[in-house]
Design an enzyme around this catalytic site. Structure first.
Site, PDB file in Angstrom:
ATOM      1  N   PRO A 285     -15.027  49.188   0.007  1.00  0.00           N
ATOM      2  CG  PRO A 285     -14.358  47.984  -1.870  1.00  0.00           C
ATOM      3  CD  PRO A 285     -14.565  49.378  -1.379  1.00  0.00           C
TER       4      PRO A 285
ATOM      5  CD  GLU B 286      -8.797  50.956 -10.222  1.00  0.00           C
ATOM      6  OE1 GLU B 286      -8.651  49.997  -9.442  1.00  0.00           O
ATOM      7  OE2 GLU B 286      -9.461  50.896 -11.280  1.00  0.00           O
TER       8      GLU B 286
ATOM      9  NE  ARG C  47     -37.535  46.418   6.389  1.00  0.00           N
ATOM     10  CZ  ARG C  47     -37.437  45.737   7.520  1.00  0.00           C
ATOM     11  NH1 ARG C  47     -36.330  45.788   8.221  1.00  0.00           N
ATOM     12  NH2 ARG C  47     -38.437  45.007   7.951  1.00  0.00           N
TER      13      ARG C  47
ATOM     14  CG  ASP D 117     -39.157  41.923   9.183  1.00  0.00           C
ATOM     15  OD1 ASP D 117     -40.002  41.018   9.104  1.00  0.00           O
ATOM     16  OD2 ASP D 117     -39.234  43.000   8.573  1.00  0.00           O
TER      17      ASP D 117
HETATM   18  N1  4GX Z   1     -19.290  48.266  -0.203  1.00  0.00           N
HETATM   19  N2  4GX Z   1     -17.121  49.666  -4.117  1.00  0.00           N
HETATM   20  C1  4GX Z   1     -16.616  52.070  -4.087  1.00  0.00           C
HETATM   21  C2  4GX Z   1     -14.688  52.928  -5.348  1.00  0.00           C
HETATM   22  C3  4GX Z   1     -14.061  53.372  -4.083  1.00  0.00           C
HETATM   23  C4  4GX Z   1     -12.998  52.680  -3.470  1.00  0.00           C
HETATM   24  C5  4GX Z   1     -12.455  53.170  -2.313  1.00  0.00           C
HETATM   25  C6  4GX Z   1     -14.018  54.934  -2.384  1.00  0.00           C
HETATM   26  C7  4GX Z   1     -12.964  54.315  -1.774  1.00  0.00           C
HETATM   27  C8  4GX Z   1     -18.260  48.761  -2.087  1.00  0.00           C
HETATM   28  C9  4GX Z   1     -18.635  47.721  -1.220  1.00  0.00           C
HETATM   29  C10 4GX Z   1     -17.493  48.597  -3.327  1.00  0.00           C
HETATM   30  C11 4GX Z   1     -16.134  49.467  -5.179  1.00  0.00           C
HETATM   31  C12 4GX Z   1     -17.677  51.011  -4.066  1.00  0.00           C
HETATM   32  C13 4GX Z   1     -15.071  50.552  -5.160  1.00  0.00           C
HETATM   33  N3  4GX Z   1     -14.552  54.489  -3.526  1.00  0.00           N
HETATM   34  N4  4GX Z   1     -18.734  49.886  -1.555  1.00  0.00           N
HETATM   35  N5  4GX Z   1     -15.691  51.864  -5.201  1.00  0.00           N
HETATM   36  N6  4GX Z   1     -18.363  46.425  -1.353  1.00  0.00           N
HETATM   37  O1  4GX Z   1     -17.147  47.499  -3.645  1.00  0.00           O
HETATM   38  O2  4GX Z   1     -19.361  49.599  -0.404  1.00  0.00           O
END
Ligand code: 4GX
Length: 236
Positions: free
Chosen positions: A87, A114, A152, A167
């Protein structure tokens, strides 16, 4: 194109890589996907990949050593563009998808808990990408979203090259409505122009509908004056 994935849940990718567009691209030799188990790169008997956070607080953090070993092993055969799904990354959009599709080799890091010890991002990650402002339990679904969107744009994966460009977003607009048989559904008839055989009129109608829907639903996609076009509630 080759895509490597590192995860503690490789099985999540089993059906995905064998099915539909991605599965066909792989079968046709246009896309090679390899999924690697992070735990194969642990050296303790419990194959642990997480630990308590320094500084305290809730939850667990993925430790760096398995990630460094896994990335080194997977990258050994080439020089993949290394992407961490998180995120904290830049939000994925059409421009980024097209940019990634031009790279011959991607390596996707899927974290859980986390997050991952920050030194992984500092040392073996080229780019952090988020698929949107919401929180998932892990990066695996985000990786699948990225893979499907990128696939794609690989030449030959989508049957008609025109359909990729035309698209939604190919033209920077939302898509026009689509209709198929039967002609009447729940008292709603197919717009007459689509039955006319007048291809110019049909193209104009579709363009107008795409614009109308973009203005109503996503005015942010329209350059200049978008705000003044914003409507409230119903599309008109
Ligand atoms: N878009 N998540 C990853 C664990 C995490 C956190 C920080 C690495 C660094 C998410 C998203 C997402 C939740 C995947 C936390 N790993 N990933 N995860 N939105 O929410 O890509």
């Amino acid at each position: 194109m080759r895509i490597d994935v590192i995860t503690i849940f490789p099985e999540l990718f089993d059906a995905f890589v064998r099915t539909s567009l991605v599965g066909r691209a792989a079968a046709d030799g246009l896309l090679e996907i390899a999924v690697h188990d992070l735990r194969a790169h642990t050296d303790d008997p419990h194959r642990s990949v997480d630990d308590e956070p320094y500084g305290g607080g809730g939850g667990m953090v993925m430790t760096a050593p398995p990630w460094l070993a896994a990335v080194a092993a997977v990258a050994a055969g080439g020089s993949p563009w290394r992407i961490l799904l998180s995120p904290q990354g830049r939000t994925l959009d059409d421009a980024k998808v097209r940019e990634l599709a031009r790279r011959p080799h991607l390596l996707l890091l899927c974290g859980r808990y986390e997050g991952i010890d920050e030194r992984v991002a500092q040392t073996v990650v080229d780019e952090e990408i988020s698929i949107g402002d919401y929180v998932l339990a892990g990066g695996e679904l985000a990786a699948m979203v990225l893979i499907e969107a990128v696939s794609r744009w690989i030449p030959g994966v989508v049957g008609l090259p025109d359909s990729v460009e035309s698209d939604s977003f190919g033209r920077g607009l939302l898509d026009h409505p689509h209709y198929t048989r039967p002609r009447v559904v729940a008292g709603l008839a197919v717009p007459e122009v689509l039955l006319s055989g007048d291809h110019r009129a049909i193209a104009e109608w579709r363009r107008a509908e795409a614009l109308r829907r973009t203005r109503a639903r996503r005015p942010d996609l329209l350059a200049g004056g978008a705000k003044s076009c914003k409507t409230s509630g119903e599309e008109g």
